[in-house]
Design a protein around this motif. Structure first.
Motif: not given
Length: 333
Positions: A302-329
Motif C-alpha cells: 500500500g505504499i506505491p510512489t506517486e510516480t508509479e501509482r497511476p500505472w499500477l492502479v490502471a492495470h488493476d483487473p477490477a478497472r471497468p475499461s482498459r482502453e487507456t492501457i491496451a498495448d502491442f499484443a
C-alpha cells in the motif's frame, strides 16, 4: 513454520523470489513462498529482460526504473553478476508490428538505450535464479494447498492445517493455471501452448537474443553457440522455428519440452485482486516481471510512489475499461 503470514507467494521463478524477498526484508512482512521444485536440468521457460514489448512511454519508464532498482538491490546483496547487459534484436514481419517496433525504438532511445534497425543494445538481462538461502522468507515446496469457500474466497492450508494469511499472491503463470478455477480467471488472459527446445551449436545469431514477434519465436544463444528456442502456439511450430534458426541444417536438438504460459489479449499486464477469491494476480508481464518486483511489492503493502501509482492502479483487473492501457499484443502470422 509460523502460525500466520502477511503474504503467501506462489511461484517458482525469479519474479516470485524477488517479490518475497522484498516484502520480507524491505517491508518487514512475514512471508512464505510456495515454489514447486524445479530440476536444474529443466529447460528455461522464459528470458528475463528489461525490454517491454510496449508502445506506451509509461510502461517503459516503469521497467527502466525497476531495472535500476533491481540492479541496486542485487549489488547490495553481492549478487550483481545476476544481471548483465545483452544485445537484443526484434524482428517484425507484419506492417502493424513494423509500425509498433518503430514507435518502441523511439521510446527506448528516450530511455537511454542505443537502438538501430530493431537492434537494442545493453538491455538488462537477469541470468539464473534468485536464491533465498538465509532469507527471512519461509519457503516450502510441498504441502501447501488452496481451498475455496462456497462464496469463492481462497483459503490457504499447509500440511493439511488451515493457515492464516493476509494476502495470497499468484506470481507466475503455472500457479495461476494450476490453482485458480478457470471461471475466476480474468477474461483478458489466454493460456497459450509453448515449446522450449535446445539446439546443437549453430552459426552465430545477429544478436545474443532474437525476438521474432510475428512468428512467435524467441532465440537465446549460449556461450557454446547452442540455442534455446521458445516457440509460442501449436500451429506450424517446426516451420516457424526453422525460419528463424541460422543453421547449419539439419540442426540436432538436445531436449524439448512443452508447457503453457498466460498472455494478455490486449498486451497490458494485470496486477491486482480478483473477485471473489481475493487473490492477487501478477500476469501478462511478459519478460519484464523480475524488473517490476520492487514496484509491485510497494503496491502490495500500500505504499506505491506517486510516480508509479497511476500505472499500477490502471492495470488493476477490477478497472471497468482498459482502453487507456491496451498495448502491442503479439499475434502469430
Amino acid at each position: 513454520m509460523a502460525k500466520g503470514y502477511d503474504f503467501a507467494i506462489f511461484g517458482s521463478g525469479p519474479f516470485s523470489a524477488l517479490l518475497a524477498g522484498l516484502l520480507a526484508h524491505d517491508h518487514g512482512k512475514q512471508v512464505i513462498r510456495i515454489a514447486a521444485p524445479v530440476s536444474p536440468l529443466r529447460l528455461q521457460r522464459a528470458i528475463d529482460l528489461a525490454l517491454p514489448l510496449a508502445t506506451r512511454p509509461a510502461s517503459w519508464s516503469m521497467v527502466q526504473r525497476g531495472a535500476a532498482e533491481t540492479l541496486a538491490l542485487l549489488t547490495a546483496i553481492e549478487a550483481a553478476e545476476t544481471v548483465a547487459p545483452v544485445d537484443v534484436r526484434i524482428v517484425a514481419d507484419s506492417p502493424a508490428s513494423v509500425t509498433a517496433l518503430a514507435h518502441m525504438s523511439h521510446i527506448a532511445r528516450g530511455n537511454g538505450l542505443a537502438v538501430r534497425d530493431g537492434h537494442f543494445r545493453g538491455v538488462h538481462r537477469l541470468n539464473g535464479d534468485i536464491a533465498l538461502t538465509g532469507s527471512k522468507v519461509q519457503s516450502t515446496d510441498a504441502g501447501a494447498t488452496l481451498n475455496f469457500t462456497k462464496a469463492g474466497l481462497a483459503e490457504l492450508s499447509i500440511a493439511g492445517e488451515p493457515t492464516e494469511v493476509g494476502q495470497i499472491v499468484l506470481a507466475d503463470d503455472a500457479s495461476i493455471l494450476d490453482l485458480m478455477p478457470e471461471q475466476q480467471r480474468p477474461s483478458h488472459l489466454t493460456a497459450q501452448p509453448m515449446t522450449a527446445t535446445l539446439t546443437a551449436p549453430a552459426r552465430r545469431l545477429a544478436a545474443p537474443v532474437m525476438r521474432y514477434v510475428d512468428r512467435g519465436v524467441t532465440l537465446a544463444q549460449r556461450p557454446d553457440h547452442s540455442i534455446l528456442a521458445l516457440v509460442a502456439g501449436e500451429r506450424d511450430v517446426e516451420a516457424r522455428l526453422a525460419s528463424c534458426l541460422p543453421g547449419p541444417f539439419p540442426l540436432p536438438r538436445f531436449a524439448t519440452t512443452h508447457f503453457r504460459r498466460l498472455v494478455s489479449n490486449d498486451g497490458a499486464p494485470l496486477l491486482g485482486r480478483l473477485r471473489p477469491s481475493r487473490m492477487f494476480v501478477a500476469a501478462g508481464l511478459g519478460n519484464t516481471g523480475a524488473f517490476l518486483a520492487p514496484s509491485i511489492a510497494r503496491l502490495l503493502v500500500g505504499i506505491p510512489t506517486e510516480t508509479e501509482r497511476p500505472w499500477l492502479v490502471a492495470h488493476d483487473p477490477a478497472r471497468p475499461s482498459r482502453e487507456t492501457i491496451a498495448d502491442f499484443a503479439e499475434t502469430l502470422i
